[in-house]
Design a protein around this motif. Structure first.
Motif, PDB file in Angstrom:
ATOM      1  N   MET A  42       0.839  -1.203   0.000  1.00  0.00           N
ATOM      2  CA  MET A  42       0.000   0.000   0.000  1.00  0.00           C
ATOM      3  C   MET A  42       0.871   1.248   0.000  1.00  0.00           C
ATOM      4  N   SER A  43       1.940   1.201   0.749  1.00  0.00           N
ATOM      5  CA  SER A  43       2.842   2.356   0.807  1.00  0.00           C
ATOM      6  C   SER A  43       3.438   2.641  -0.560  1.00  0.00           C
ATOM      7  N   LEU A  44       3.902   1.573  -1.236  1.00  0.00           N
ATOM      8  CA  LEU A  44       4.465   1.748  -2.571  1.00  0.00           C
ATOM      9  C   LEU A  44       3.404   2.215  -3.555  1.00  0.00           C
ATOM     10  N   ALA A  45       2.212   1.615  -3.438  1.00  0.00           N
ATOM     11  CA  ALA A  45       1.134   1.949  -4.371  1.00  0.00           C
ATOM     12  C   ALA A  45       0.697   3.397  -4.222  1.00  0.00           C
ATOM     13  N   LEU A  46       0.777   3.919  -2.998  1.00  0.00           N
ATOM     14  CA  LEU A  46       0.358   5.292  -2.764  1.00  0.00           C
ATOM     15  C   LEU A  46       1.512   6.279  -2.929  1.00  0.00           C
ATOM     16  N   THR A  47       2.676   5.888  -2.420  1.00  0.00           N
ATOM     17  CA  THR A  47       3.805   6.813  -2.435  1.00  0.00           C
ATOM     18  C   THR A  47       4.332   7.060  -3.841  1.00  0.00           C
ATOM     19  N   ALA A  48       4.483   5.980  -4.615  1.00  0.00           N
ATOM     20  CA  ALA A  48       5.047   6.130  -5.960  1.00  0.00           C
ATOM     21  C   ALA A  48       4.221   7.087  -6.831  1.00  0.00           C
ATOM     22  N   PRO A  49       2.873   6.891  -6.898  1.00  0.00           N
ATOM     23  CA  PRO A  49       2.096   7.851  -7.694  1.00  0.00           C
ATOM     24  C   PRO A  49       2.166   9.268  -7.158  1.00  0.00           C
ATOM     25  N   LEU A  50       2.170   9.398  -5.812  1.00  0.00           N
ATOM     26  CA  LEU A  50       2.238  10.736  -5.241  1.00  0.00           C
ATOM     27  C   LEU A  50       3.565  11.407  -5.570  1.00  0.00           C
ATOM     28  N   LEU A  51       4.652  10.635  -5.484  1.00  0.00           N
ATOM     29  CA  LEU A  51       5.950  11.179  -5.859  1.00  0.00           C
ATOM     30  C   LEU A  51       5.979  11.540  -7.335  1.00  0.00           C
ATOM     31  N   GLY A  52       5.395  10.650  -8.164  1.00  0.00           N
ATOM     32  CA  GLY A  52       5.333  10.931  -9.597  1.00  0.00           C
ATOM     33  C   GLY A  52       4.522  12.178  -9.889  1.00  0.00           C
ATOM     34  N   LEU A  53       3.382  12.313  -9.191  1.00  0.00           N
ATOM     35  CA  LEU A  53       2.541  13.497  -9.370  1.00  0.00           C
ATOM     36  C   LEU A  53       3.289  14.746  -8.955  1.00  0.00           C
ATOM     37  N   GLY A  54       3.987  14.642  -7.808  1.00  0.00           N
ATOM     38  CA  GLY A  54       4.744  15.790  -7.333  1.00  0.00           C
ATOM     39  C   GLY A  54       5.824  16.200  -8.315  1.00  0.00           C
ATOM     40  N   GLY A  55       6.563  15.213  -8.846  1.00  0.00           N
ATOM     41  CA  GLY A  55       7.611  15.519  -9.811  1.00  0.00           C
ATOM     42  C   GLY A  55       7.052  16.124 -11.082  1.00  0.00           C
ATOM     43  N   ALA A  56       5.966  15.539 -11.592  1.00  0.00           N
ATOM     44  CA  ALA A  56       5.347  16.063 -12.811  1.00  0.00           C
ATOM     45  C   ALA A  56       4.810  17.473 -12.586  1.00  0.00           C
ATOM     46  N   ALA A  57       4.260  17.698 -11.391  1.00  0.00           N
ATOM     47  CA  ALA A  57       3.720  19.019 -11.072  1.00  0.00           C
ATOM     48  C   ALA A  57       4.828  20.060 -11.027  1.00  0.00           C
ATOM     49  N   ILE A  58       5.964  19.700 -10.448  1.00  0.00           N
ATOM     50  CA  ILE A  58       7.081  20.639 -10.378  1.00  0.00           C
ATOM     51  C   ILE A  58       7.590  20.976 -11.779  1.00  0.00           C
ATOM     52  N   VAL A  59       7.688  19.949 -12.644  1.00  0.00           N
ATOM     53  CA  VAL A  59       8.138  20.188 -14.020  1.00  0.00           C
ATOM     54  C   VAL A  59       7.150  21.098 -14.756  1.00  0.00           C
ATOM     55  N   ALA A  60       5.847  20.802 -14.598  1.00  0.00           N
ATOM     56  CA  ALA A  60       4.822  21.618 -15.256  1.00  0.00           C
ATOM     57  C   ALA A  60       4.871  23.054 -14.758  1.00  0.00           C
ATOM     58  N   ALA A  61       5.050  23.218 -13.437  1.00  0.00           N
ATOM     59  CA  ALA A  61       5.144  24.566 -12.874  1.00  0.00           C
ATOM     60  C   ALA A  61       6.356  25.305 -13.429  1.00  0.00           C
ATOM     61  N   GLY A  62       7.464  24.589 -13.583  1.00  0.00           N
ATOM     62  CA  GLY A  62       8.664  25.208 -14.130  1.00  0.00           C
ATOM     63  C   GLY A  62       8.479  25.660 -15.564  1.00  0.00           C
ATOM     64  N   GLU A  63       7.822  24.810 -16.381  1.00  0.00           N
ATOM     65  CA  GLU A  63       7.596  25.156 -17.780  1.00  0.00           C
ATOM     66  C   GLU A  63       6.673  26.364 -17.900  1.00  0.00           C
ATOM     67  N   PHE A  64       5.609  26.371 -17.094  1.00  0.00           N
ATOM     68  CA  PHE A  64       4.668  27.485 -17.151  1.00  0.00           C
ATOM     69  C   PHE A  64       5.319  28.763 -16.631  1.00  0.00           C
ATOM     70  N   GLU A  65       6.141  28.632 -15.593  1.00  0.00           N
ATOM     71  CA  GLU A  65       6.841  29.791 -15.063  1.00  0.00           C
ATOM     72  C   GLU A  65       7.746  30.400 -16.128  1.00  0.00           C
ATOM     73  N   ARG A  66       8.393  29.547 -16.915  1.00  0.00           N
ATOM     74  CA  ARG A  66       9.261  30.038 -17.995  1.00  0.00           C
ATOM     75  C   ARG A  66       8.461  30.892 -18.974  1.00  0.00           C
ATOM     76  N   LEU A  67       7.272  30.421 -19.371  1.00  0.00           N
ATOM     77  CA  LEU A  67       6.437  31.183 -20.298  1.00  0.00           C
ATOM     78  C   LEU A  67       5.961  32.482 -19.659  1.00  0.00           C
ATOM     79  N   ARG A  68       5.519  32.385 -18.410  1.00  0.00           N
ATOM     80  CA  ARG A  68       5.000  33.573 -17.718  1.00  0.00           C
ATOM     81  C   ARG A  68       6.082  34.642 -17.558  1.00  0.00           C
ATOM     82  N   LEU A  69       7.257  34.229 -17.123  1.00  0.00           N
ATOM     83  CA  LEU A  69       8.344  35.181 -16.934  1.00  0.00           C
ATOM     84  C   LEU A  69       8.771  35.805 -18.258  1.00  0.00           C
ATOM     85  N   GLY A  70       8.766  34.986 -19.329  1.00  0.00           N
ATOM     86  CA  GLY A  70       9.111  35.516 -20.646  1.00  0.00           C
ATOM     87  C   GLY A  70       8.127  36.577 -21.101  1.00  0.00           C
ATOM     88  N   LEU A  71       6.832  36.309 -20.884  1.00  0.00           N
ATOM     89  CA  LEU A  71       5.802  37.279 -21.277  1.00  0.00           C
ATOM     90  C   LEU A  71       5.907  38.536 -20.431  1.00  0.00           C
TER      91      LEU A  71
END
Length: 295
Positions: A42-71
């Motif tokens: 259960m820990s692996l089943a819950l932790t792995a997706p949460l970690l994956g979501l967190g990592g993907a969210a950070i990457v998405a935030a970084g990409e959007f921040e790049r566009l926002r700062l450029g504009l």
């Protein structure tokens, strides 16, 4: 019953009792192991997706921040306020809901066109109308990227060349009809004879394309908009994680640490460098042996 008989009976009863206790212990241990396995799973089943979501969210935030700062940088350099830049981003987000364009294409297209002299509003209107024209021909956001890139090159060159018009027509076939309707010709030479400047070409083409019917969004556009909504949700999660855990600062500190190690190694004497390299090679060679020894 004799005393010896009683001793035998008691000894047998004790053995039976001990045997039952051991059976219970084994059952409890088995149950404990199973519960532990379930907990780990259960820990692996819950932790792995949460970690994956967190990592993907950070990457998405970084990409959007790049566009926002450029504009924000582009618009503030042109004399707009930070608030106007943020409002423009919201307007581009609405433009990106139409077929033939996504948010990244809308922002990057705006940056391209503003960088060659168009106002934020002119850039947004140009993107919206050309995106509708691209969608009418069954094109994609990639076709629109080719269009905005070519438009920015036409304006930056300050003259209209046939090779530029050819690329526009390849990505958006309806531009030929729009050119004829707006100027009476779709040929670069004809446009030059009319003394049409590059910027006037773009502005009048945008006005002509605005007369075309709006392309209705279908399943593909709905899927694209859903994907954009998911990315924006990830951006919000990533921004929240960054604010809560100072991920930006942590990554910068880690980068500084790695850079410091590299600098220390580079500044060390050749003897120290050879020693460090030898120790590293020894550790690599020793690693499998340590693992085998533990088995």
């Amino acid at each position: 019953m004799a005393l010896t008989d009683l001793n035998v009976v008691l000894r047998l009863s004790t053995r039976e009792f001990n045997r039952e206790v051991k059976n219970v212990e084994r059952s409890l241990q088995t149950a404990s192991d199973r519960l532990s396995d379930i907990g780990n799973s259960m820990s692996l089943a819950l932790t792995a997706p949460l970690l994956g979501l967190g990592g993907a969210a950070i990457v998405a935030a970084g990409e959007f921040e790049r566009l926002r700062l450029g504009l924000e940088a582009t618009m503030t350099d042109a004399g707009y306020s930070m608030q106007q830049a943020r409002e423009e981003l919201d307007k581009l987000r609405e433009v990106a809901k139409a077929p033939g364009i996504d948010l990244e294409q809308a922002v990057t297209g705006s940056l391209r066109l503003q960088s060659v002299g168009l106002s934020a509003e002119q850039a947004r209107q140009t993107i919206a109308e050309f995106a509708n024209g691209v969608a009418a021909a069954g094109g994609t956001a990639q076709n629109l990227e080719g269009v905005t890139r070519q438009i920015s090159q036409i304006i930056s060159k300050g003259k209209i060349l046939n090779e530029d018009l050819v690329i526009l027509k390849e990505n958006m076939p309806s531009v030929s009809r729009a050119l004829v309707n707006a100027f009476g010709t779709a040929d670069a030479e004809g446009l030059r004879k009319l003394n049409i400047s590059a910027e006037e070409l773009v502005i009048r083409l945008t006005e002509e394309l605005a007369k075309a019917p709006r392309v209705a969004g279908g399943i593909s556009n709905a899927i694209q908009n859903a994907q954009v909504a998911v990315r924006e949700a990830a951006v919000k999660i990533g921004d929240s994680l960054n604010a809560a855990f100072d991920i930006t600062g942590g990554l910068q500190r880690f980068a500084d640490f790695v850079s410091g190690i590299a600098d220390s190694f580079a500044n060390a004497s050749p003897e120290v460098q050879r020693l460090v390299f030898a120790l590293g090679a020894f550790a690599i060679a020793l690693g499998p042996g340590i693992l085998l020894g533990r088995q």
